[in-house]
Design an enzyme around this catalytic site. Structure first.
Site, PDB file in Angstrom:
ATOM      1  N   HIS A   1       0.833  -1.202   0.000  1.00 17.93           N
ATOM      2  CA  HIS A   1       0.000   0.000   0.000  1.00 17.93           C
ATOM      3  C   HIS A   1       0.868   1.252   0.000  1.00 17.93           C
ATOM      4  O   HIS A   1       1.366   1.656   1.044  1.00 17.93           O
ATOM      5  CB  HIS A   1      -0.892   0.023   1.241  1.00 17.93           C
ATOM      6  CG  HIS A   1      -1.783  -1.166   1.363  1.00 17.93           C
ATOM      7  ND1 HIS A   1      -3.138  -1.097   1.143  1.00 17.93           N
ATOM      8  CD2 HIS A   1      -1.512  -2.462   1.671  1.00 17.93           C
ATOM      9  CE1 HIS A   1      -3.664  -2.306   1.315  1.00 17.93           C
ATOM     10  NE2 HIS A   1      -2.698  -3.142   1.642  1.00 17.93           N
TER      11      HIS A   1
ATOM     12  N   PRO B   1      -5.418  -6.136  11.141  1.00 16.55           N
ATOM     13  CA  PRO B   1      -6.868  -6.182  11.341  1.00 16.55           C
ATOM     14  C   PRO B   1      -7.311  -4.825  11.898  1.00 16.55           C
ATOM     15  O   PRO B   1      -6.949  -4.468  13.030  1.00 16.55           O
ATOM     16  CB  PRO B   1      -7.046  -7.308  12.361  1.00 16.55           C
ATOM     17  CG  PRO B   1      -5.768  -8.108  12.295  1.00 16.55           C
ATOM     18  CD  PRO B   1      -4.707  -7.101  11.990  1.00 16.55           C
TER      19      PRO B   1
ATOM     20  N   ASN C   1      -8.657  10.836   5.006  1.00 14.03           N
ATOM     21  CA  ASN C   1      -8.292  10.988   3.582  1.00 14.03           C
ATOM     22  C   ASN C   1      -9.450  10.686   2.637  1.00 14.03           C
ATOM     23  O   ASN C   1      -9.271  10.702   1.418  1.00 14.03           O
ATOM     24  CB  ASN C   1      -7.057  10.149   3.242  1.00 14.03           C
ATOM     25  CG  ASN C   1      -7.316   8.658   3.296  1.00 14.03           C
ATOM     26  OD1 ASN C   1      -8.453   8.215   3.442  1.00 14.03           O
ATOM     27  ND2 ASN C   1      -6.265   7.872   3.186  1.00 14.03           N
TER      28      ASN C   1
ATOM     29  N   HIS D   1      -4.439   2.559  -3.106  1.00  9.19           N
ATOM     30  CA  HIS D   1      -4.558   1.888  -1.824  1.00  9.19           C
ATOM     31  C   HIS D   1      -3.745   0.599  -1.743  1.00  9.19           C
ATOM     32  O   HIS D   1      -2.838   0.497  -0.934  1.00  9.19           O
ATOM     33  CB  HIS D   1      -6.037   1.598  -1.519  1.00  9.19           C
ATOM     34  CG  HIS D   1      -6.197   1.010  -0.184  1.00  9.19           C
ATOM     35  ND1 HIS D   1      -6.390   1.759   0.937  1.00  9.19           N
ATOM     36  CD2 HIS D   1      -6.082  -0.263   0.228  1.00  9.19           C
ATOM     37  CE1 HIS D   1      -6.416   0.973   1.979  1.00  9.19           C
ATOM     38  NE2 HIS D   1      -6.237  -0.260   1.574  1.00  9.19           N
TER      39      HIS D   1
ATOM     40  N   GLU E   1     -16.643  -6.430  24.902  1.00 13.82           N
ATOM     41  CA  GLU E   1     -15.712  -7.560  24.903  1.00 13.82           C
ATOM     42  C   GLU E   1     -14.555  -7.352  23.932  1.00 13.82           C
ATOM     43  O   GLU E   1     -13.396  -7.633  24.249  1.00 13.82           O
ATOM     44  CB  GLU E   1     -16.441  -8.870  24.558  1.00 13.82           C
ATOM     45  CG  GLU E   1     -17.454  -9.333  25.597  1.00 13.82           C
ATOM     46  CD  GLU E   1     -18.807  -8.638  25.456  1.00 13.82           C
ATOM     47  OE1 GLU E   1     -18.997  -7.871  24.481  1.00 13.82           O
ATOM     48  OE2 GLU E   1     -19.685  -8.866  26.312  1.00 13.82           O
TER      49      GLU E   1
ATOM     50  N   HIS F   1     -26.884 -18.382  24.965  1.00 15.51           N
ATOM     51  CA  HIS F   1     -25.794 -18.235  25.923  1.00 15.51           C
ATOM     52  C   HIS F   1     -24.972 -19.507  26.106  1.00 15.51           C
ATOM     53  O   HIS F   1     -23.999 -19.504  26.850  1.00 15.51           O
ATOM     54  CB  HIS F   1     -26.354 -17.812  27.288  1.00 15.51           C
ATOM     55  CG  HIS F   1     -26.720 -16.361  27.355  1.00 15.51           C
ATOM     56  ND1 HIS F   1     -27.511 -15.746  26.411  1.00 15.51           N
ATOM     57  CD2 HIS F   1     -26.385 -15.392  28.250  1.00 15.51           C
ATOM     58  CE1 HIS F   1     -27.659 -14.473  26.729  1.00 15.51           C
ATOM     59  NE2 HIS F   1     -26.981 -14.226  27.832  1.00 15.51           N
TER      60      HIS F   1
HETATM   61  C1  LIG Z   1     -10.791  -5.837  10.163  1.00 15.07           C
HETATM   62  C2  LIG Z   1     -10.322  -5.578   8.763  1.00 15.07           C
HETATM   63  N1  LIG Z   1     -11.206  -5.612   7.758  1.00 15.07           N
HETATM   64  C3  LIG Z   1     -10.781  -5.427   6.491  1.00 15.07           C
HETATM   65  C4  LIG Z   1      -9.477  -5.190   6.214  1.00 15.07           C
HETATM   66  C5  LIG Z   1      -9.008  -5.058   4.788  1.00 15.07           C
HETATM   67  N2  LIG Z   1      -8.579  -3.660   4.540  1.00 15.07           N
HETATM   68  C6  LIG Z   1      -7.304  -3.304   4.566  1.00 15.07           C
HETATM   69  S1  LIG Z   1      -7.098  -1.682   4.311  1.00 15.07           S
HETATM   70  C7  LIG Z   1      -8.754  -1.430   4.107  1.00 15.07           C
HETATM   71  C8  LIG Z   1      -9.322  -0.089   3.796  1.00 15.07           C
HETATM   72  C9  LIG Z   1      -8.768   0.863   4.706  1.00 15.07           C
HETATM   73  O1  LIG Z   1      -9.168   2.157   4.402  1.00 15.07           O
HETATM   74  P1  LIG Z   1      -8.591   3.249   5.326  1.00 15.07           P
HETATM   75  O2  LIG Z   1      -8.630   2.763   6.720  1.00 15.07           O
HETATM   76  O3  LIG Z   1      -9.253   4.514   5.020  1.00 15.07           O
HETATM   77  O4  LIG Z   1      -7.070   3.306   4.934  1.00 15.07           O
HETATM   78  P2  LIG Z   1      -6.480   4.127   3.704  1.00 15.07           P
HETATM   79  O5  LIG Z   1      -7.301   3.815   2.523  1.00 15.07           O
HETATM   80  O6  LIG Z   1      -6.586   5.533   4.084  1.00 15.07           O
HETATM   81  O7  LIG Z   1      -5.082   3.626   3.630  1.00 15.07           O
HETATM   82  C10 LIG Z   1      -9.428  -2.623   4.265  1.00 15.07           C
HETATM   83  C11 LIG Z   1     -10.897  -2.764   4.146  1.00 15.07           C
HETATM   84  C12 LIG Z   1      -8.582  -5.153   7.305  1.00 15.07           C
HETATM   85  N3  LIG Z   1      -7.276  -4.943   7.145  1.00 15.07           N
HETATM   86  N4  LIG Z   1      -9.035  -5.315   8.558  1.00 15.07           N
END
Ligand SMILES: Cc1ncc(C[n+]2csc(CCOP(=O)(O)OP(=O)(O)O)c2C)c(N)n1
Length: 679
Positions: A35, A124, A194, A270, A419, A481
């Site tokens: 990225h 994540p 952004n 991205h 949690e 539960h």
């Molecule tokens: C829990 C989770 N869901 C999905 C993803 C896959 N993912 C990686 S980056 C991204 C988009 C992130 O967008 P943003 O947070 O705005 O970052 P930017 O585009 O500004 O780098 C996703 C959906 C992930 N890393 N973690």
């Protein structure tokens, strides 16, 4: 294509910022994966934080009083790697060139323990956000515990960069709410506003007013209109540092892939390289030589490199203060050193209660409460709480006080009904070091925090989870539960020890096993319902738990024809079934297997003494999905488990309906034996 090979006569700041940008672009391009856009957008922020605000020592990333920095949007890892390299951490240009390659120290997402200066594993989204909150809580707690008037040895901040994705994920809502409630004044988060995520503009799915939302949580919120405005970033960070009563969010408007003629402000920047041509165009726009990948101008290296000298001076000054404190409070200092090293006090195990059969019957959650309260005075690093279930999970340290705003030294945390936030916060506390965190909820709700548990295992963090109400045996609350698949699912996480004790002595041993483990998390799985006491004068001692599994009750004559395998509440049931089987002339051994992972780590020779390969007639009994048990019962054996959801009823009736009676266990065992004998 307009390109130049002459670096523009940029000012030093711009030179440094563009060095981060171009290193990120080049590394992603070389890896053909990663990225680039966000590192390009946030390079000014990383530069200002690392060179002007973060109190860190690149030559000693483990300096205990360093400021913490979390890159919550781990996909922008090259931002962190480039910055760490330039700031003088032990991360070479060669390491950057190995981005995302097998065995490299620059993996796709930052991995704690692999790369110096990486405080937590992120990727994540949302997890890093919660980790930072945990770090700040640990800092506040340790400051209260160890600082003395005129002596401040704990006094650092936690910084993070968080992204749209972080703020969309539920875990960040939970952690932000908790941080605001606690008034974590040393928490400073910069939000990369952004407007772009993977599918396109954030308009597609994210339209709340983030600033208002955080103001509502009780955060101190500022805005910086242009991520390239270093003075504005600097001023906002300084104002955030001056704010001591509330956590800070700085909303920074940035432009993904800043400077790229065709990719700026697009989702294309991205998750894939810019491409050779676009890199050339972008470098040209920066006034950068286009034919020198991974180029670090000397002036940028020198300027960034000053972090090393500053860091050494900062730590030296702290070491002096630490020395004075240590001379004044040698006992406290000894405690500090042990806590930092993650060492438990010598002979703490002596505090473990020695339960006897006369103390039962009781639920294992009740035994656990007794254990926790017996060991808490001997283990001052033990700090934790529940997600609003402490009266049910029995996890309160009596007299430990409530850890709240301005009561930081207390030991009972109140995570609220959060949690997932709790899971991320526990990880941050463990990463911070100095505390041994535990967190509690019902086993069923471990699903709500599973991503954080997984990361604890990935990072090998010594977090202890106390999960009670561990089966349909919880009764009337019913199938919503009652855990079915949770045990199997937790056991499937590599490196996570799942311990399900059967009685008081095993519960004491379970805490012991969890706490003496320093290289990974453990789950204590405990019952709501009372269990019969196991007469340890008749059967084997519970310290067999420390090997994961052991022969609890030997077959008459010492030569079993049948093995009953069980954990937790089903161990007593198997002992009762064994009586029936033995009375009918079947030599039956009961094996208690409270921790399958620990058992699997034992030498094969030991495992074979517990589960003799020659005895194929085996029945495993567990009030849960049978998934995973076949390894232990073999092809000839069977599992008495549950392959449907539970039901709402008094638990005795449920157990009867599902066949968890001594008579049915004995009948099933006889059937297995008959089949094996007849085979
Ligand atoms: C829990 C989770 N869901 C999905 C993803 C896959 N993912 C990686 S980056 C991204 C988009 C992130 O967008 P943003 O947070 O705005 O970052 P930017 O585009 O500004 O780098 C996703 C959906 C992930 N890393 N973690």
């Amino acid at each position: 294509m307009t390109t130049t090979n002459k670096p523009v006569a940029a000012d030093l700041d711009t030179l440094c910022v563009n060095t981060i940008r171009t290193l990120a672009m080049d590394a992603v391009q070389k890896a053909d994966s990663g990225h680039p856009g966000t590192p390009m957008a946030l390079a000014p922020l990383a530069y200002v934080v690392y060179t002007r605000h973060l109190r860190h020592n690149p030559r000693n990333p483990d300096w205990p009083d360093r400021d913490r920095f979390v890159l919550s949007c781990g996909h922008a890892s090259m931002l962190l790697y480039a910055t760490l390299h330039l700031a003088g951490y032990d991360l070479s240009l060669h390491d950057l060139q190995q981005f995302r390659q097998w065995g490299s120290r620059t993996p796709g997402h930052p991995e704690h323990g692999l790369t110096p200066g990486v405080e937590t594993t992120t990727g994540p989204l949302g997890q890093g956000f919660a980790n930072g909150v945990g770090m700040a809580i640990a800092e506040a707690h340790l400051a209260a515990r160890f600082n003395r008037p005129g002596h401040e040895i704990v006094g650092h901040r936690t910084y993070a960069i968080v992204s749209d994705g972080d703020l969309m994920e539920g875990i960040s809502h939970e952690a932000a709410s908790l941080a605001g409630h606690l008034g974590l004044g040393k928490l400073i988060y910069c939000y990369d506003d952004n407007h772009i995520t993977i599918e396109g503009n954030t308009d597609l799915a994210f339209s709340e007013d983030v600033a208002q939302r955080f103001a509502g949580y009780g955060w101190h919120v500022q805005r910086v209109a242009d991520a390239n405005d270093l003075a504005a970033l600097d001023a906002a960070l300084a104002a955030a540092e001056a704010e001591r009563a509330r956590p800070s969010l700085i909303v920074v408007r940035s432009h993904i892939a800043w400077g790229s003629p065709h990719k700026q402000d697009t989702a294309e920047a991205h998750g894939s390289p810019l491409g050779v041509e676009e890199i050339a165009l972008t470098k040209a726009a920066y006034g950068w030589p286009v034919d020198r990948p991974f180029w670090v101008p000397d002036a940028a290296a020198a300027h960034f490199g000053a972090c090393v000298g500053r860091g050494a001076a900062l730590e030296a000054e702290w070491q002096q203060r630490f020395g004075a404190w240590e001379r004044a409070f040698p006992d406290l200092a000894a405690e500090w050193r042990a806590a930092q090293a993650g060492e438990l006090p010598a002979q703490w195990e002596r505090a473990l209660p020695a339960f006897t059969a006369g103390d039962g019957p009781a639920a294992t959650r009740s035994w656990s409460q007794k254990v926790l309260n017996a060991i808490a005075p001997a283990l001052p690093t033990l700090v934790g709480g529940a997600a609003d279930l402490a009266p049910s999970t029995n996890t309160l340290i009596k007299g430990g006080g409530d850890l709240e705003r301005d009561r930081w030294g207390a030991r009972n945390m109140h995570f609220g009904i959060r949690e997932h936030g709790m899971g991320g916060v526990l990880n941050g506390m463990a990463l911070h070091r100095g505390v041994r965190p535990y967190g509690a909820t019902f086993l069923i709700f471990s699903d709500y925090m599973r991503p954080s548990i997984r990361l604890a295992a990935l990072m090998r963090l010594p977090v202890t989870y106390v999960f009670t109400h561990d089966s349909v045996g919880l009764g009337e609350d019913g199938p919503t539960h009652q855990p079915i698949e949770q045990l199997a699912a937790l056991r499937a996480i590599p490196g996570l020890d799942v311990i399900r004790p059967a009685d008081g002595p095993e519960t004491a041993a379970a805490w012991r096993a969890a706490l003496q483990r320093s290289d990974g998390p453990s789950v204590l799985v405990l019952t709501r319902q009372k269990l019969p006491a196991i007469d340890r004068t008749r059967f084997a001692p519970a310290d067999g738990l420390l090997r994961g599994g052991y022969v609890l009750a030997e077959a008459s004559g010492g030569a079993p024809r049948l093995l009953l395998l069980a954990t937790g509440s089903e161990v007593g049931l198997c002992l009762a079934a064994r009586e029936l089987l033995e009375a009918a002339g079947t030599p039956t051994r009961v094996v208690s297997l409270p921790c399958l992972q620990l058992f699997a780590r034992q030498a094969a020779a030991y495992r074979d003494t517990v589960l003799p390969p020659a005895v194929g007639a085996r029945l495993a009994v567990e009030l849960a999905s049978p998934f995973g048990w076949h390894r232990w019962v073999g092809t000839a054996g069977e599992v008495l488990g549950i392959e449907r959801f539970g039901a709402s009823a008094p638990y005795e009736r449920i157990l009867q309906e599902f066949g968890f009676t001594a008579e049915n266990v004995a009948a099933r065992a006889r059937a297995v034996l008959a089949r094996v004998a007849g085979a």
